[in-house]
Design a protein around this motif. Structure first.
Motif, PDB file in Angstrom:
ATOM      1  N   TYR A   1       0.896  -1.204   0.000  1.00  0.00           N
ATOM      2  CA  TYR A   1       0.000   0.000   0.000  1.00  0.00           C
ATOM      3  C   TYR A   1       0.905   1.217   0.000  1.00  0.00           C
ATOM      4  N   SER A   2       0.335   2.271  -0.477  1.00  0.00           N
ATOM      5  CA  SER A   2       1.049   3.547  -0.537  1.00  0.00           C
ATOM      6  C   SER A   2      -0.027   4.654  -0.560  1.00  0.00           C
ATOM      7  N   TYR A   3      -0.012   5.596   0.391  1.00  0.00           N
ATOM      8  CA  TYR A   3      -1.016   6.722   0.429  1.00  0.00           C
ATOM      9  C   TYR A   3      -0.358   7.896   1.130  1.00  0.00           C
ATOM     10  N   MET A   4      -1.031   9.062   0.921  1.00  0.00           N
ATOM     11  CA  MET A   4      -0.545  10.314   1.519  1.00  0.00           C
ATOM     12  C   MET A   4      -1.335  10.569   2.821  1.00  0.00           C
ATOM     13  N   ARG A   5      -0.650  10.841   3.881  1.00  0.00           N
ATOM     14  CA  ARG A   5      -1.318  11.175   5.161  1.00  0.00           C
ATOM     15  C   ARG A   5      -0.928  12.600   5.545  1.00  0.00           C
ATOM     16  N   CYS A   6      -1.970  13.429   5.743  1.00  0.00           N
ATOM     17  CA  CYS A   6      -1.755  14.848   6.154  1.00  0.00           C
ATOM     18  C   CYS A   6      -2.120  14.980   7.626  1.00  0.00           C
ATOM     19  N   VAL A   7      -1.298  15.607   8.360  1.00  0.00           N
ATOM     20  CA  VAL A   7      -1.498  15.814   9.807  1.00  0.00           C
ATOM     21  C   VAL A   7      -1.669  17.318  10.059  1.00  0.00           C
ATOM     22  N   THR A   8      -2.798  17.646  10.670  1.00  0.00           N
ATOM     23  CA  THR A   8      -3.097  19.064  10.993  1.00  0.00           C
ATOM     24  C   THR A   8      -2.818  19.318  12.462  1.00  0.00           C
ATOM     25  N   ASP A   9      -2.417  20.569  12.727  1.00  0.00           N
ATOM     26  CA  ASP A   9      -2.152  20.969  14.132  1.00  0.00           C
ATOM     27  C   ASP A   9      -3.468  20.862  14.935  1.00  0.00           C
ATOM     28  N   PRO A  10      -3.468  20.196  16.060  1.00  0.00           N
ATOM     29  CA  PRO A  10      -4.725  20.026  16.841  1.00  0.00           C
ATOM     30  C   PRO A  10      -5.326  21.350  17.306  1.00  0.00           C
ATOM     31  N   ARG A  11      -4.590  22.411  17.406  1.00  0.00           N
ATOM     32  CA  ARG A  11      -5.136  23.698  17.844  1.00  0.00           C
ATOM     33  C   ARG A  11      -6.000  24.347  16.758  1.00  0.00           C
ATOM     34  N   THR A  12      -5.835  23.886  15.557  1.00  0.00           N
ATOM     35  CA  THR A  12      -6.567  24.511  14.452  1.00  0.00           C
ATOM     36  C   THR A  12      -8.062  24.299  14.609  1.00  0.00           C
ATOM     37  N   ALA A  13      -8.495  23.116  14.973  1.00  0.00           N
ATOM     38  CA  ALA A  13      -9.926  22.846  15.133  1.00  0.00           C
ATOM     39  C   ALA A  13     -10.538  23.680  16.256  1.00  0.00           C
TER      40      ALA A  13
END
Length: 408
Positions: free
Chosen positions: A211-223
């Motif tokens: 498998y191969s995919y892109m994972r984006c991680v957002t800063d938890p403070r943004t929400a």
């Protein structure tokens, strides 16, 4: 047969004689009674009483007509007492005459008590008339003062509502500004956060597949910050609506209309006070402006301004009736002056009377001797011409009452 008319001078003489006889008869009767009544003054006193009674009954009628229904029994109930008061007022003039002509001090005292009681009734009736005289102006001034106080109360209430509306607008404005500041800070914080970090993940799963995919991680403070911005936007809409409503309510509160109403009420009250004579007199007594006179001062002065004339009117006709009687001191009064003869002084009084009689007899005896000697001449006789000085006059000439006393 024609009857001759007597001359005018005869008629005038008879009228004068009749008038003199009438005056003499009245004088004799006044002397016998011991007093004389000036009926002209009594008539004036009764005229004053009649005026007081008529005006009191008229005032009672108007008073009952004002405060009761003429078709109701209460109207006639209010007129019963004034009729009795009018009957009592008729007693004052006869009681005043009775005080002067009555010799018994007990009866005089009872008459004085009756006059005081009747004067109290008259004072009540006349004071009611005085109050009715000032009542229309006082009622107008009181009504104007009530309107003025109502206008001032409305203005005070309007000021309170204006203050509350201004406070509400200021509160919503402050909350809107605080919300804008909070939104601005949240936006700044959101802009300062790092962006998403994306990385490709590769591997083999449990089935052996790659498998191969892109994972984006957002800063938890943004929400969190984004949620805060969303809620701030919702609150901004509510605050904007509330602020608009508060400003509309504040704009509807116009103080100018209330001020104009208060000014008109003050002018009306000043005009009513200016037309009130009682306010002017009260202001003159207390040394203040008529507009500043209080109700307590007005009613305090009203007690003097109404009761004092009523008291004077109550005793005016009575005093006139008292002065209309002219009392004459009789012999009975002279005997009742308290003069008593002391028994010890009776011999002395009799001795003086005897000595006076003896001196009178000696004087008469001396006169007779002088006439007999020719020294004195009786007054009703003249000495004939040529009669010597020492000769007695002709005729008896023994009149002891008309003689010329000898010179010493």
């Amino acid at each position: 047969m024609l009857v001759r008319k007597p001359p005018d001078r005869i008629v005038a003489r008879e009228r004068r004689a009749w008038s003199d006889e009438t005056a003499a008869w009245q004088q004799r009767r006044a002397v016998e009674k011991g007093y004389r009544i000036r009926w002209g003054y009594v008539a004036i006193a009764y005229v004053v009483e009649a005026l007081v009674i008529c005006t009191s009954l008229a005032g009672a009628w108007f008073f009952a007509q004002t405060y009761a229904d003429p078709h109701d029994q209460s109207f006639w109930f209010m007129l019963l007492a004034p009729v009795v008061y009018a009957a009592i007022e008729l007693c004052r003039v006869p009681l005043g005459i009775l005080i002067r002509v009555q010799r018994d001090w007990l009866i005089k005292g009872l008459a004085v008590i009756g006059i005081v009681m009747a004067a109290g009734v008259t004072t009540k009736s006349v004071s009611q008339l005085g109050e009715m005289m000032f009542h229309p102006r006082l009622a107008e001034a009181s009504k104007a003062l009530s309107v003025l106080k109502e206008a001032q109360a409305d203005r005070a209430s309007l000021d309170t509502r204006i203050g509350q509306a201004d406070a509400r607008v200021a509160q919503y404005t402050a909350e809107s500004q605080a919300l804008e500041k909070r939104s601005s800070e949240a936006s700044s914080q959101l802009a300062g956060l790092p962006g998403q970090r994306c990385e490709r993940l590769q591997g083999t799963n449990s089935r052996g597949r790659r498998y191969s995919y892109m994972r984006c991680v957002t800063d938890p403070r943004t929400a969190t910050i984004a949620g805060s911005l969303k809620s701030a936007g919702d609150e901004r809409a509510v605050l904007a609506r509330n602020l608009a409503e508060a400003r509309a309510a504040r704009a509807a509160l116009d103080r100018g209309a209330s001020d104009r109403r208060v000014t008109e009420a003050e002018v009306a009250y000043r005009d009513a006070v200016r037309r009130s004579q009682l306010h002017s007199f009260t202001a003159m007594v207390y040394g203040v402006d008529p507009i500043d006179v209080t109700d307590q001062q007005v009613h305090a002065f009203l007690r003097i301004f109404v009761f004092a004339p009523a008291l004077c009117a109550a005793f005016a006709s009575t005093l006139l009736a008292l002065c209309a009687v002219q009392v004459r001191r009789t012999y009975q009064d002279e005997d009742d002056l308290g003069v008593a003869l002391n028994q010890e002084g009776v011999p002395l009084l009799l001795t003086q009377i005897a000595e006076s009689a003896g001196q009178l007899d000696d004087a008469q005896r001396a006169v007779r001797e002088a006439i007999a000697a020719g020294v004195a001449i009786p007054l009703d006789q003249r000495r004939p011409h040529g009669t010597p000085q020492g000769s007695p006059p002709p005729g008896p000439g023994r009149d002891d009452d008309r003689i010329e006393r000898p010179r010493p």
